[in-house]
Design a protein around this motif. Structure first.
Motif, PDB file in Angstrom:
ATOM      1  N   ASN A   1      -3.131  -1.021   2.894  1.00  0.00           N
ATOM      2  CA  ASN A   1      -2.625   0.029   2.293  1.00  0.00           C
ATOM      3  C   ASN A   1      -3.355   1.407   2.933  1.00  0.00           C
ATOM      4  O   ASN A   1      -3.150   2.320   2.306  1.00  0.00           O
ATOM      5  CB  ASN A   1      -3.259  -0.145   0.678  1.00  0.00           C
ATOM      6  N   ASN A   2      -4.052   0.912   3.922  1.00  0.00           N
ATOM      7  CA  ASN A   2      -4.556   2.257   4.794  1.00  0.00           C
ATOM      8  C   ASN A   2      -3.539   2.588   5.727  1.00  0.00           C
ATOM      9  O   ASN A   2      -3.146   1.927   6.529  1.00  0.00           O
ATOM     10  CB  ASN A   2      -5.981   1.932   5.564  1.00  0.00           C
ATOM     11  N   LEU A   3      -2.924   3.888   5.498  1.00  0.00           N
ATOM     12  CA  LEU A   3      -1.738   4.287   6.202  1.00  0.00           C
ATOM     13  C   LEU A   3      -2.379   5.131   7.383  1.00  0.00           C
ATOM     14  O   LEU A   3      -1.453   5.664   8.266  1.00  0.00           O
ATOM     15  CB  LEU A   3      -0.796   5.215   5.630  1.00  0.00           C
TER      16      LEU A   3
ATOM     17  N   PHE B   1      -0.379  -9.926  -4.979  1.00  0.00           N
ATOM     18  CA  PHE B   1       0.072  -8.340  -5.122  1.00  0.00           C
ATOM     19  C   PHE B   1      -0.533  -7.854  -6.225  1.00  0.00           C
ATOM     20  O   PHE B   1      -0.722  -6.303  -6.206  1.00  0.00           O
ATOM     21  CB  PHE B   1       1.575  -8.056  -4.618  1.00  0.00           C
ATOM     22  N   THR B   2      -0.537  -8.036  -7.406  1.00  0.00           N
ATOM     23  CA  THR B   2      -1.117  -7.596  -8.414  1.00  0.00           C
ATOM     24  C   THR B   2      -2.294  -7.271  -8.297  1.00  0.00           C
ATOM     25  O   THR B   2      -2.862  -6.260  -8.793  1.00  0.00           O
ATOM     26  CB  THR B   2      -1.096  -8.547  -9.718  1.00  0.00           C
ATOM     27  N   ARG B   3      -3.374  -8.341  -7.917  1.00  0.00           N
ATOM     28  CA  ARG B   3      -4.805  -7.981  -7.578  1.00  0.00           C
ATOM     29  C   ARG B   3      -4.911  -7.087  -6.427  1.00  0.00           C
ATOM     30  O   ARG B   3      -5.886  -6.298  -6.501  1.00  0.00           O
ATOM     31  CB  ARG B   3      -5.540  -9.223  -7.450  1.00  0.00           C
TER      32      ARG B   3
ATOM     33  N   TYR C   1       9.959  -9.713  -8.128  1.00  0.00           N
ATOM     34  CA  TYR C   1       8.480  -9.603  -8.997  1.00  0.00           C
ATOM     35  C   TYR C   1       7.406  -8.797  -8.174  1.00  0.00           C
ATOM     36  O   TYR C   1       6.886  -7.911  -8.803  1.00  0.00           O
ATOM     37  CB  TYR C   1       7.983 -10.905  -9.254  1.00  0.00           C
ATOM     38  N   VAL C   2       7.537  -9.074  -6.815  1.00  0.00           N
ATOM     39  CA  VAL C   2       6.550  -8.488  -5.856  1.00  0.00           C
ATOM     40  C   VAL C   2       6.724  -7.199  -5.812  1.00  0.00           C
ATOM     41  O   VAL C   2       5.729  -6.356  -5.902  1.00  0.00           O
ATOM     42  CB  VAL C   2       6.599  -9.096  -4.643  1.00  0.00           C
ATOM     43  N   SER C   3       7.921  -6.489  -5.884  1.00  0.00           N
ATOM     44  CA  SER C   3       8.116  -5.054  -5.867  1.00  0.00           C
ATOM     45  C   SER C   3       7.402  -4.267  -7.117  1.00  0.00           C
ATOM     46  O   SER C   3       7.393  -3.183  -7.054  1.00  0.00           O
ATOM     47  CB  SER C   3       9.621  -4.809  -5.658  1.00  0.00           C
ATOM     48  N   LYS C   4       7.640  -5.023  -8.115  1.00  0.00           N
ATOM     49  CA  LYS C   4       7.123  -4.576  -9.493  1.00  0.00           C
ATOM     50  C   LYS C   4       5.441  -4.489  -9.405  1.00  0.00           C
ATOM     51  O   LYS C   4       4.834  -3.785  -9.839  1.00  0.00           O
ATOM     52  CB  LYS C   4       7.603  -5.331 -10.564  1.00  0.00           C
ATOM     53  N   GLN C   5       4.832  -5.689  -8.675  1.00  0.00           N
ATOM     54  CA  GLN C   5       3.333  -6.055  -8.751  1.00  0.00           C
ATOM     55  C   GLN C   5       2.922  -5.015  -7.860  1.00  0.00           C
ATOM     56  O   GLN C   5       1.870  -4.246  -8.130  1.00  0.00           O
ATOM     57  CB  GLN C   5       3.259  -7.485  -8.129  1.00  0.00           C
ATOM     58  N   TYR C   6       3.275  -4.756  -6.528  1.00  0.00           N
ATOM     59  CA  TYR C   6       3.020  -3.596  -5.663  1.00  0.00           C
ATOM     60  C   TYR C   6       4.021  -2.603  -5.323  1.00  0.00           C
ATOM     61  O   TYR C   6       4.891  -2.916  -4.335  1.00  0.00           O
ATOM     62  CB  TYR C   6       2.671  -4.416  -4.433  1.00  0.00           C
ATOM     63  N   PRO C   7       4.329  -1.436  -6.163  1.00  0.00           N
ATOM     64  CA  PRO C   7       5.262  -0.591  -6.211  1.00  0.00           C
ATOM     65  C   PRO C   7       5.267   0.308  -4.853  1.00  0.00           C
ATOM     66  O   PRO C   7       6.228   1.311  -4.516  1.00  0.00           O
ATOM     67  CB  PRO C   7       5.364  -0.053  -7.140  1.00  0.00           C
TER      68      PRO C   7
END
Length: 308
Positions: free
Chosen positions: A232-234, A154-156, A204-210
């Motif tokens: 991420n396309n809504l 999720f960071t990437r 951690y994931v919620s911080k990596q992809y907020p």
């Protein structure tokens, strides 16, 4: 090297024999009056593979421009990213350590789905984790990037969002997702089971992809399997998102084609430099086939031209 690729030579000796059969033409082709096996082997070992890499990218640029397709069913640039492992004998390719008794390298490829031409190639040791290659992808704004679930990082993925680009990726089964609201336009007859938008809830994931993320559950009638996609396309419909992911198989087809019709499984040199040269000449050969097919207006796909 390209001649050897396109004529499917099995070994360096086989390649030299084939060139000798056309020795009256070698001078005019810039190869000199004769090509010996020893000189060929030395050049393969010592000539910098970067020369072949840069020329491969030059031909990639030409091929992609010629193969540009405005009639593709999805507007915008669509890329599929994946890797394939090329097995090597560890006793011969001593530098390519993979497992205890096995050698190998990885070919990471960003494949342009609309043109059927690889846009980015990266060669690493087989031990390198696939997600590490995501750091080198040249992301383009508004483009779509398709990944298998092995690339869930999720960071990437958030880096793609920050580039104002879009990703479509299969979710892992342990995904922690909190639904905020759902798309009310879901038509279950299309295979879409649900289409919620929410946020990731792991610490951690919620911080990596907020940011908000979309989770689409889709039943594929052809394979009789259920898939869960993240994007991420809504805005695009869930059916189009599922269609985008279906195009990921094209990069698998590319790997299969070059392994069957070009020489990247048996090598004409044992050093890392020689292996890299041979892989880049395979890409050069693939691009040349695409360019010739376009210029001669051959009504066949790139995959069909060379075998014919």
């Amino acid at each position: 090297m390209v001649f050897g690729q396109l004529t499917n030579r099995d070994s360096l000796r086989d390649l030299i024999v084939a060139i000798d059969a056309h020795k009256l033409k070698t001078y005019h082709l810039g190869l000199g009056k004769s090509v010996t096996r020893s000189n060929f082997a030395k050049s393969n070992e010592n000539r910098n593979s970067k020369i072949f890499e840069e020329y491969a990218y030059h031909l990639i640029d030409i091929a992609r421009k010629k193969q540009a397709n405005d009639n593709f069913e999805i507007k915008g640039k669509v890329y599929a990213f994946d890797s394939t492992t090329i097995d090597l004998c560890l006793n011969i390719f001593w530098w390519a350590k993979f497992r205890k008794a096995k050698g190998g390298i990885k070919l990471h490829t960003l494949y342009d789905v609309t043109t059927q031409i690889p846009a980015f190639i990266h060669i690493t040791a087989a031990t390198v984790n696939d997600v590490n290659a995501m750091d080198l992808i040249p992301y383009e704004s508004e483009a779509y990037y398709i990944f298998d679930r092995g690339y869930v990082d999720f960071t990437r993925l958030y880096k793609i969002t920050n580039h104002t680009a879009y990703f479509v990726i299969r979710a892992k089964t342990n995904l922690k997702f909190d639904r905020m609201y759902s798309n009310k336009k879901v038509d279950k007859t299309t295979g879409v089971q649900c289409d919620p938008i929410g946020k990731l809830t792991g610490f951690y994931v919620s911080k990596q992809y907020p940011d908000k993320i979309r989770r689409i559950k889709f039943y594929d009638k052809e394979t009789k399997r259920t898939f869960v996609y993240l994007t991420n396309n809504l805005e695009l419909s869930a059916v189009v998102i599922a269609l985008l992911y279906k195009h990921r198989w094209q990069v698998e087809l590319f790997f299969k084609w070059i392994k069957q019709h070009l020489k990247i499984k048996s090598f004409w040199g044992t050093t890392e430099n020689a292996v890299r040269i041979q892989i880049y000449t395979a890409i050069i050969g693939y691009c040349l086939v695409a360019i010739v097919g376009h210029d001669l207006k051959i009504d066949r796909s790139t995959y069909e031209i060379l075998p014919v």
